[in-house]
Scaffold this active site. Structure first.
Site, PDB file in Angstrom:
ATOM      1  N   ASP A 190      -3.024  73.189 -12.901  1.00 55.15           N
ATOM      2  CA  ASP A 190      -2.206  72.765 -14.029  1.00 55.15           C
ATOM      3  C   ASP A 190      -2.756  71.374 -14.331  1.00 55.15           C
ATOM      4  OD1 ASP A 190      -0.329  71.346 -15.576  1.00 55.15           O
ATOM      5  OD2 ASP A 190       1.259  72.703 -14.962  1.00 55.15           O
ATOM      6  N   HIS A 191      -3.506  71.226 -15.402  1.00 52.91           N
ATOM      7  CA  HIS A 191      -4.266  69.976 -15.544  1.00 52.91           C
ATOM      8  C   HIS A 191      -3.359  68.747 -15.681  1.00 52.91           C
ATOM      9  CE1 HIS A 191      -3.755  70.346 -19.972  1.00 52.91           C
ATOM     10  NE2 HIS A 191      -4.056  69.073 -20.037  1.00 52.91           N
ATOM     11  N   HIS A 253       3.131  72.911 -17.714  1.00 51.01           N
ATOM     12  CA  HIS A 253       3.147  71.441 -17.682  1.00 51.01           C
ATOM     13  C   HIS A 253       4.558  70.857 -17.654  1.00 51.01           C
ATOM     14  CE1 HIS A 253      -0.888  72.403 -18.633  1.00 51.01           C
ATOM     15  NE2 HIS A 253      -0.778  72.449 -19.946  1.00 51.01           N
TER      16      HIS A 253
HETATM   17  C1  BG6 Z   1      -2.919  73.170 -22.791  1.00 49.87           C
HETATM   18  C2  BG6 Z   1      -2.294  74.022 -23.857  1.00 49.87           C
HETATM   19  O1  BG6 Z   1      -2.647  73.683 -21.513  1.00 49.87           O
HETATM   20  O2  BG6 Z   1      -2.397  71.837 -22.891  1.00 49.87           O
HETATM   21  C3  BG6 Z   1      -2.532  73.426 -25.254  1.00 49.87           C
HETATM   22  O3  BG6 Z   1      -2.867  75.325 -23.804  1.00 49.87           O
HETATM   23  C4  BG6 Z   1      -2.057  71.986 -25.289  1.00 49.87           C
HETATM   24  O4  BG6 Z   1      -1.870  74.184 -26.258  1.00 49.87           O
HETATM   25  C5  BG6 Z   1      -2.658  71.207 -24.136  1.00 49.87           C
HETATM   26  O5  BG6 Z   1      -2.462  71.422 -26.533  1.00 49.87           O
HETATM   27  C6  BG6 Z   1      -2.081  69.813 -24.067  1.00 49.87           C
HETATM   28  O6  BG6 Z   1      -2.789  69.076 -23.095  1.00 49.87           O
HETATM   29  P1  BG6 Z   1      -2.940  67.500 -23.226  1.00 49.87           P
HETATM   30  O7  BG6 Z   1      -3.630  67.090 -21.965  1.00 49.87           O
HETATM   31  O8  BG6 Z   1      -3.758  67.245 -24.457  1.00 49.87           O
HETATM   32  O9  BG6 Z   1      -1.561  66.946 -23.372  1.00 49.87           O
END
Ligand code: BG6
Length: 513
Positions: A190-191, A253
């Protein structure tokens, strides 16, 4: 709440010599995040000297062409240029292996390539940046040729998001990969957990004495966890229309952000300690009553509207249904997929009994912002029916902590106004590390605290699954909000009490509509 234990941090900074095997190496994630991220880690001296990177792709590409391609990735990412010596060192670490899907012996050939110990250190980390349907088959193919067995050396496998598309498919994927892998070998991404601002939630909560005593239902009225974007779904209409905001953002997230906000003090900061505390709180979230869904969850879709760009210009953008039609040869689709999702959750434990957690995410809202906003209960002394205190943790774009308190307006009258204590969690001179860089480093260190345990993934699916299903079955037209507007008024139905409302910004006055 009293603290009975005091965890210490024992960093695992050592990295064994290893080979990183990147599946899907010519895909967007590898080109934009993984390869440039590895280069940055190398430039700042964080990669072990022996580390090699074996990129695996479907196309036949010779080594020189692959290395030239890597240069184009770095040129695109680091527009201001980069150090030539660092580049030479990095490029020498990189190799390519073609794995055409038509080749029945592809994985035996991969094994042969990797068996050259003069080039490749024998600890292997496989990063599966491939289509989700390929996660299980790739693991199986690796296992069939003995590439997942840990004897003298470790084997780790990174599974990209999403881990399944619902509870059943997540269990199925888990069943398929655990035929060949132990839990300790599986790194589910989960990045958001690679973001320093998210890691800070746990630290800021528990390395300060003043927050913990008020972090409970005695003082807190409710919590809002928000992630909004000004971006729309763009070119990803096919993916998005089978996914929706609930699965795309909340299942992953946002529930992770909630877990970090609500968890108890972990027994220690080891991967097991942190993950056990998160699992516990995720499993304590009360299931959403589907028979009363409209009081607990709200969805909407963006219509055409005006979006403010970062440079201050305004742009008129199409609505979600128009974008779906555009990518469907102009034919209208009666999609009920949500681009705005809000939910009310309760956590059944002594700390949080009775405190609503309102979580929401949206594309094409008035601003791009991720934050945790905590509203405290009414103060014992009411002077001018003043505002209640807010504590806000800004995640992105601003990493900050803010506290709104009442203060006397200087002068002859006894009146108060809200002032904001505002502190940056990030200073201009601080390192900017991309989430993927941090996660890649953790992978090589064997530290999976910022990766999901299977029980986290399952708890998250268990919670959202009934809502996803109920929403998909309800074919009534979905509430529309103009792109660039703030929360749809109708979303207020989920609030527990009349005096609760969405906080729409982290700025002072962001609680006024
Ligand atoms: C991704 C989603 O996991 O996270 C995207 O698939 C979203 O839809 C993105 O835009 C948001 O990530 P960050 O790091 O830009 O907030």
């Amino acid at each position: 709440m009293t603290q009975t234990n005091s965890p210490t941090h024992s960093p695992t900074n050592t990295i064994d010599p290893c080979t990183l095997v990147l599946f899907g190496a010519s895909g967007n994630l590898a080109r934009v995040k993984l390869i440039p991220g590895l280069f940055r880690l190398d430039s700042i001296g964080r990669l072990p000297a022996e580390l090699k990177i074996l990129s695996v792709g479907r196309q036949l590409v010779d080594l020189d062409a692959w290395r030239a391609d890597i240069k184009t990735m770095l040129d695109a990412k680091f527009k201001k240029g980069y150090d030539a010596a660092a580049f030479e060192r990095f490029i020498a670490r990189n190799f390519y292996h073609a794995n055409p899907p038509t080749d029945a012996d592809a994985f035996t050939k991969l094994k042969n390539t990797l068996s050259d110990e003069t080039i490749f250190p024998q600890n292997f980390a496989y990063f599966l940046s491939v289509r989700p349907v390929d996660f299980a088959p790739v693991v199986e193919s690796l296992a069939n040729v003995g590439l997942t067995q840990e004897e003298q050396y470790w084997r780790r496998v990174v599974i990209e998001k999403p881990f399944g598309t619902d509870l059943a498919s997540a269990k199925e994927l888990q069943g398929a990969i655990t035929k060949h892998l132990k839990e300790s070998q599986i790194y589910r991404i989960d990045h958001y957990l690679g973001k320093s601002a998210l890691q800070n939630i746990l630290l800021q909560r528990f390395t300060n004495t003043i927050l913990e005593p008020i972090w409970n239902n005695q003082y807190i009225d409710h919590v809002q966890i928000t992630n909004t974007e000004t971006l729309g779904v763009g070119e990803r209409t096919t993916f998005y229309d089978t996914t929706g905001a609930l699965r795309d953002m909340i299942q992953s997230h946002i529930l992770q952000t909630l877990a970090l906000t609500a968890m108890e003090l972990p027994k220690d900061l080891s991967p097991d300690g942190v993950r056990a505390a998160k699992i516990k709180v995720l499993e304590q979230i009360r299931p959403i009553p589907v028979n009363e869904l409209s009081k607990h969850a709200f969805r909407a879709q963006y219509a055409a509207g005006d979006i403010k760009n970062a440079d201050g210009t305004t742009e008129t953008v199409p609505g979600y249904l128009e974008e779906i039609a555009r990518d469907n040869n102009g034919e209208k689709v009666a999609s009920v997929v949500e681009t705005y999702a809000a939910m009310k959750l309760f956590i059944d434990n002594p700390r949080w009994q009775g405190v609503p957690f309102y979580i929401r995410t949206a594309k094409r809202l008035h601003e791009a912002d991720t934050r945790i906003a905590i509203r405290f209960k009414k103060a014992p002394l009411q002077v001018n029916n003043q505002d209640q205190n807010w504590l806000i943790i800004g995640i992105q774009p601003r990493e900050c902590i803010k506290m709104e308190i009442q203060s006397k307006i200087p002068g002859l009258d006894i009146k108060t106004r809200t002032i904001q204590l505002d502190a940056a969690n990030r200073l201009p001179e601080d390192d900017t590390v991309d989430a993927y860089e941090a996660l890649l480093l953790n992978l090589m260190q064997g530290d999976n605290s910022n990766y999901l345990h299977i029980n986290e993934a399952l708890a998250q699916w268990r919670l959202v699954d009934p809502v996803v299903k109920a929403w998909a079955a309800d074919k009534n037209p979905v509430y529309q909000y103009p792109a660039g507007s703030s929360d749809p008024k109708a979303s207020k139905v989920i609030f527990e009490s009349e005096d609760q409302f969405w906080r729409y910004s982290i700025e002072l006055g962001g609680d006024k509509h």
